[in-house]
Scaffold this motif. Structure first.
Motif, PDB file in Angstrom:
ATOM      1  N   ASP A 186     -21.658   7.467 -25.822  1.00  0.00           N
ATOM      2  CA  ASP A 186     -21.187   7.485 -24.434  1.00  0.00           C
ATOM      3  C   ASP A 186     -20.472   6.175 -24.098  1.00  0.00           C
ATOM      4  OD1 ASP A 186     -22.292   9.988 -24.100  1.00  0.00           O
ATOM      5  OD2 ASP A 186     -23.954   9.314 -22.837  1.00  0.00           O
ATOM      6  N   THR A 212     -16.590   5.916 -23.048  1.00  0.00           N
ATOM      7  CA  THR A 212     -16.262   5.327 -21.750  1.00  0.00           C
ATOM      8  C   THR A 212     -15.278   4.175 -21.906  1.00  0.00           C
ATOM      9  OG1 THR A 212     -18.394   6.005 -20.837  1.00  0.00           O
ATOM     10  CG2 THR A 212     -17.235   4.230 -19.692  1.00  0.00           C
ATOM     11  N   MET A 266     -21.919   6.277 -14.124  1.00  0.00           N
ATOM     12  CA  MET A 266     -21.309   7.550 -14.496  1.00  0.00           C
ATOM     13  C   MET A 266     -22.422   8.478 -14.955  1.00  0.00           C
ATOM     14  SD  MET A 266     -17.827   6.408 -16.512  1.00  0.00           S
ATOM     15  CE  MET A 266     -17.601   8.019 -17.203  1.00  0.00           C
ATOM     16  N   GLU A 295     -17.060  11.049 -14.022  1.00  0.00           N
ATOM     17  CA  GLU A 295     -16.749  11.663 -15.320  1.00  0.00           C
ATOM     18  C   GLU A 295     -15.691  12.759 -15.152  1.00  0.00           C
ATOM     19  OE1 GLU A 295     -19.010  13.652 -19.105  1.00  0.00           O
ATOM     20  OE2 GLU A 295     -19.450  14.440 -17.114  1.00  0.00           O
TER      21      GLU A 295
END
Length: 88
Positions: A20, A24, A68, A75
């Motif tokens: 993640d 990101t 997020m 997102e």
């Protein structure tokens, strides 16, 4: 067409999934919201990433909290902008 798909929450207080974090940072970088620090892009959350999230949220009139969530407004909005990006 590539989209961001988080597995967990991105938050300073959360244990953030390394994939993640990479997604990101890459997504924010693509859109000009993350500049890779001198020590390089790591799979660990860092201040430039959280600053980029906040700036992205502010610029897109989202809740500015540096967080997020999977399926959350940040997102989703990021995904829309990435889909429109010619290089991502």
């Amino acid at each position: 067409m590539k989209r961001i798909h988080l597995r967990g929450v991105i938050d300073r207080a959360a244990r953030v999934n390394e994939n993640d974090t990479q997604q990101t940072k890459s997504a924010l970088g693509e859109l000009g919201y993350y500049k890779t620090p001198g020590y390089g892009m790591t799979s660990y959350p860092d201040e430039p990433m959280f600053d980029g999230i906040k700036k992205y949220q502010r610029d897109n009139k989202l809740r500015v909290d540096g967080v997020m969530k999977p399926g959350g407004e940040t997102e989703r909005t990021l995904g829309v902008h990435l889909a429109a990006s010619p290089t991502f």
